[in-house]
Design an enzyme around this catalytic site. Structure first.
Site, PDB file in Angstrom:
ATOM      1  N   CYS A   2      36.080  43.124  35.001  1.00  0.00           N
ATOM      2  CA  CYS A   2      34.917  43.854  35.515  1.00  0.00           C
ATOM      3  C   CYS A   2      33.729  43.805  34.552  1.00  0.00           C
ATOM      4  CB  CYS A   2      35.247  45.325  35.715  1.00  0.00           C
ATOM      5  SG  CYS A   2      36.671  45.608  36.753  1.00  0.00           S
ATOM      6  N   ARG A  27      32.641  36.470  33.743  1.00  0.00           N
ATOM      7  CA  ARG A  27      33.794  37.282  33.357  1.00  0.00           C
ATOM      8  C   ARG A  27      34.877  37.261  34.426  1.00  0.00           C
ATOM      9  NH1 ARG A  27      32.613  41.232  29.399  1.00  0.00           N
ATOM     10  NH2 ARG A  27      34.134  42.648  30.288  1.00  0.00           N
ATOM     11  N   TRP A  74      36.857  43.321  39.231  1.00  0.00           N
ATOM     12  CA  TRP A  74      38.034  42.435  39.247  1.00  0.00           C
ATOM     13  C   TRP A  74      39.195  43.351  39.620  1.00  0.00           C
ATOM     14  CZ3 TRP A  74      42.636  41.651  36.401  1.00  0.00           C
ATOM     15  CH2 TRP A  74      43.175  40.359  36.487  1.00  0.00           C
ATOM     16  N   ASN A 100      35.232  49.885  34.171  1.00  0.00           N
ATOM     17  CA  ASN A 100      36.054  48.725  33.817  1.00  0.00           C
ATOM     18  C   ASN A 100      37.280  49.286  33.115  1.00  0.00           C
ATOM     19  OD1 ASN A 100      37.192  46.418  32.750  1.00  0.00           O
ATOM     20  ND2 ASN A 100      35.540  46.015  31.293  1.00  0.00           N
ATOM     21  N   GLY A 101      38.484  48.965  33.609  1.00  0.00           N
ATOM     22  CA  GLY A 101      39.699  49.480  32.983  1.00  0.00           C
ATOM     23  C   GLY A 101      40.659  50.035  34.019  1.00  0.00           C
ATOM     24  N   GLU A 481      48.342  23.260  26.596  1.00  0.00           N
ATOM     25  CA  GLU A 481      46.938  23.581  26.848  1.00  0.00           C
ATOM     26  C   GLU A 481      46.350  22.659  27.923  1.00  0.00           C
ATOM     27  OE1 GLU A 481      45.067  25.931  26.400  1.00  0.00           O
ATOM     28  OE2 GLU A 481      43.014  25.201  26.465  1.00  0.00           O
ATOM     29  N   LYS A 485      44.790  24.036  31.433  1.00  0.00           N
ATOM     30  CA  LYS A 485      43.427  23.713  31.887  1.00  0.00           C
ATOM     31  C   LYS A 485      43.459  23.203  33.319  1.00  0.00           C
ATOM     32  CE  LYS A 485      41.417  25.376  29.725  1.00  0.00           C
ATOM     33  NZ  LYS A 485      41.883  26.109  28.604  1.00  0.00           N
ATOM     34  N   GLU A 488      44.522  26.112  35.926  1.00  0.00           N
ATOM     35  CA  GLU A 488      43.632  27.253  36.141  1.00  0.00           C
ATOM     36  C   GLU A 488      42.355  26.888  36.886  1.00  0.00           C
ATOM     37  OE1 GLU A 488      42.501  29.176  32.495  1.00  0.00           O
ATOM     38  OE2 GLU A 488      42.104  27.285  31.507  1.00  0.00           O
ATOM     39  N   HIS A 504      66.238  17.749  29.755  1.00  0.00           N
ATOM     40  CA  HIS A 504      67.083  18.924  29.982  1.00  0.00           C
ATOM     41  C   HIS A 504      66.690  19.654  31.258  1.00  0.00           C
ATOM     42  CE1 HIS A 504      68.942  18.326  26.085  1.00  0.00           C
ATOM     43  NE2 HIS A 504      67.725  18.135  25.587  1.00  0.00           N
ATOM     44  N   LYS A 603      37.354  36.178  32.476  1.00  0.00           N
ATOM     45  CA  LYS A 603      37.068  35.599  31.163  1.00  0.00           C
ATOM     46  C   LYS A 603      37.604  36.490  30.047  1.00  0.00           C
ATOM     47  CE  LYS A 603      35.274  32.670  28.307  1.00  0.00           C
ATOM     48  NZ  LYS A 603      36.109  31.462  28.128  1.00  0.00           N
TER      49      LYS A 603
END
Ligand code: F6R
Length: 608
Positions: A2, A27, A74, A100-101, A481, A485, A488, A504, A603
């Site tokens: 948020c 964000r 969000w 926000n929270g 990584e 990338k 996402e 395995h 973000k």
């Protein structure tokens, strides 16, 4: 996550708020809204989806007034729809609040308010808080907010306005970042600096448990009881140009291309070539204290966790200090063995990630010394740790982390040098490491010059919905990584694995439809990874190899290669990740995905 923005001043608030929300879009959010005091009451506009929906809704009818709050939400409590969007008002409709929270005891408070006759229009914890403030309001907004927050458990960064006190904006923070901007006869509040920069560079960072009372020509910071708190005013040195796209189609591409410069900035001023070591003065630790460190724990989330894994390889190899890497979300709720001889390193681009912050606080509580490798100057982690170093990568706006990753690895390399030279690393090894580090920015330039090759590979390889990324040694985290990338931003399911682990289990997935990306530079495990490529080829898999120049063996085996310049084994992830970032970018663009704001992602993850 948020975004909160608030304005009080002589100018019309609505346009400033919408502009601020636009700057915080990176964000991550799924609905947006604004509330403005219009002289008679509070005018609220909200819309689900992108900010453009809200702008459409208010375009003919921009609410007039010089005090207001704006929010990008969000979703946590309740679906991402218009009723759940912020701002929320109290029962009277005269107080509006953004948040926000997460309010953890919202369920119990809601129940009590329902019994006392309140009715709710959303499923959110935020509306509960707005109603609580309204119920406690007796003509003094500041006191009503303080009283309500004393009853609340959880995390919040809030901003509140009331049509009964039209010359006031109240904000408070506990666990979710808030910055106050101080302009000429105007005040701002926001979740981060991006909405403030075009108006002012003078800011006050609020700490947990603090409230701020803003008027047009003043501000006062206090705690939730009665105590006023003196806060320093800081100057932000990022300018607006650095957070704008500068001709690139997406922030992500701009940030990938900035890496020669961002990496050089991370290293600048730290390398002491003559002595073969690094100066990291921000650590606030003497040589004796650094030598006394018996164990290192690196804690982080997501991409930052991947750079931590690379740090483990570097520090153990060159400094010979045992290192463990922990997901911050796990560390914080375990019972970790930590003492005053343990150095706990938190890595975070934003400096606000709730789990990383909590893990560092827990480490400190247990007596460890904490240091932070953080990008955002003045962020909560940067302010709370015992020491550390800023990455100086510049603002990272694209949700997918790119330049922060390479800068994190570079910062870990600096730390490795410092720790290593205080132990067994020879001056010659130190100098060699420094020379390799110094060469990296130009080597990244060479890779970026071949961007068109990556575009072609993106077309050719990623036609399905799955991919496997394999690497060995220090390039195993680079494989993780690379896979992160891709998934996402393009929503292709991708997994990163240590190449030898493939047999395995994941080898069962290999067929002609499964692209397998190998990170296979000419390093100490080169012959081993060649065998792994053979295994994939023997099963009909399609191999794209990131390898060193003139590697005829890999060129013969792989369906396609992309070459990277030679560097020290431990530094190869910094080069190998660049084509992988570009690859994800071009795959996502081709699939029509929203590269800079991928679905469901934020973000700065300020809730746990
Ligand atoms: C991935 C990404 C996230 C972040 C993670 C930690 O591209 O951006 O995985 O790395 O949320 O964020 P920071 O580094 O801000 O603590």
């Amino acid at each position: 996550m948020c975004g909160v923005v608030g304005y009080i001043g002589p100018r019309q608030a609505a346009a400033i708020l919408l502009d601020g929300l636009r700057r915080m879009e990176y964000r991550g959010y799924d609905s947006a809204g604004i509330a403005v005091l219009n002289g008679t009451g509070v005018k609220v506009h909200k819309a689900a989806g992108k900010l453009a929906n809200l702008e459409r809704e208010v375009s003919d009818n921009l609410p007039s007034g010089t005090v207001g709050i704006g929010h990008t939400r969000w979703a946590t409590h309740g679906a991402p729809n218009t009723p759940n969007a912020h701002p929320h008002t109290d029962q009277s409709g005269r107080i509006a609040l953004i948040h926000n929270g997460i309010i953890e005891n919202a369920g119990a408070i809601r129940k009590a308010l329902l019994q006392r006759g309140h009715t709710f229009t959303s499923e959110t914890d935020t509306e509960v808080l707005a109603h609580l403030v309204g119920e406690l309001y007796q003509g003094d907004l500041e006191e009503a907010v303080a009283a309500a927050l004393r009853e609340v458990d959880g995390a919040y960064g809030i901003a509140v306005i009331s049509s009964d006190e039209p010359d006031l904006l109240v904000a408070a923070r506990n666990g979710s970042p808030l910055i106050v901007g101080i302009g000429e006869n105007e005040r701002f509040v926001a979740s981060d600096a991006s909405p403030l920069l075009e108006h002012t560079r003078s800011v006050v960072y609020l700490d947990d448990g603090e409230m701020v009372i803003l008027t047009r020509d003043g501000y006062r910071v206090r705690d939730l009881e009665v105590k006023d708190i003196d806060k320093p005013v800081n100057q932000i040195d990022w300018d607006l140009a650095t957070i704008e796209r500068g001709g690139f189609e997406h922030f992500m591409l701009k940030e990938i291309c900035e890496q020669p410069e961002s990496l050089a900035n991370t290293l600048r001023g730290h390398l002491l070539e003559e002595e073969g070591t690094a100066r990291v003065s921000g650590l606030n630790m003497t040589d004796d204290e650094l030598v006394a460190v018996e164990r290192i724990i690196i804690t982080a989330c997501g991409t930052s966790w991947h750079s931590a894994l690379i740090g483990e390889y570097m520090i153990e190899e060159l400094a010979r200090v045992p290192v463990e890497v922990e997901y911050a979300s796990e560390f914080r709720y375990r019972n970790p063995v930590v003492n005053e001889r343990t150095l706990v390193i938190g890595i975070s681009q934003s400096g606000e990630t709730a789990d990383t912050l909590a893990a560092l606080r827990e480490a400190r509580r247990r007596g460890a010394r904490t240091i932070g490798l953080v990008n955002v100057v003045g962020s909560t982690i940067a302010r709370e740790v015992d020491g550390g170093t800023y990455l100086h990568a510049g603002p990272e706006v694209g949700v997918a982390s790119t330049k922060a990753f390479t800068s994190q690895v570079a910062a870990l390399a600096l730390l490795t040098l410092r720790l290593g030279r205080l132990r067994n690393l020879s001056i010659l090894q130190g100098r060699q490491f420094i020379q390799a580090l110094t060469a990296l920015p130009a080597q990244i330039e060479q890779i970026l010059a071949k961007t068109d090759e990556v575009k072609v590979l993106a077309e050719r390889f990623f036609t399905g919905n799955h991919a496997l990324y394999l690497g060995r040694g220090v390039n195993f985290p680079a494989a993780l990584e690379g896979a992160l990338k891709l998934k996402e931003i393009s929503y292709i399911h991708a997994e990163g694995y240590p190449a030898a682990e493939m047999k395995h289990g994941p080898i069962a997935l290999i067929d002609e439809n499964m692209p397998v990306v190998f990170i296979a530079p000419r390093d100490a495990v080169h012959s081993k990874i060649v065998s792994n490529i053979e295994e994939v080829k023997a099963r009909g898999g399609k191999v794209l190899a990131i390898c060193s120049e003139d590697d005829s063996e890999i060129e013969r085996l792989a369906d396609a290669t992309f070459t990277i310049p030679q560097t020290l084994d431990l530094l190869t992830p910094i080069l190998a990740i660049v084509p992988l970032q570009l690859l994800s970018y071009y795959v996502a663009v081709r699939r029509g995905c929203n590269v800079d704001q991928p679905r469901n992602l934020a973000k700065s993850v300020t809730v746990e």
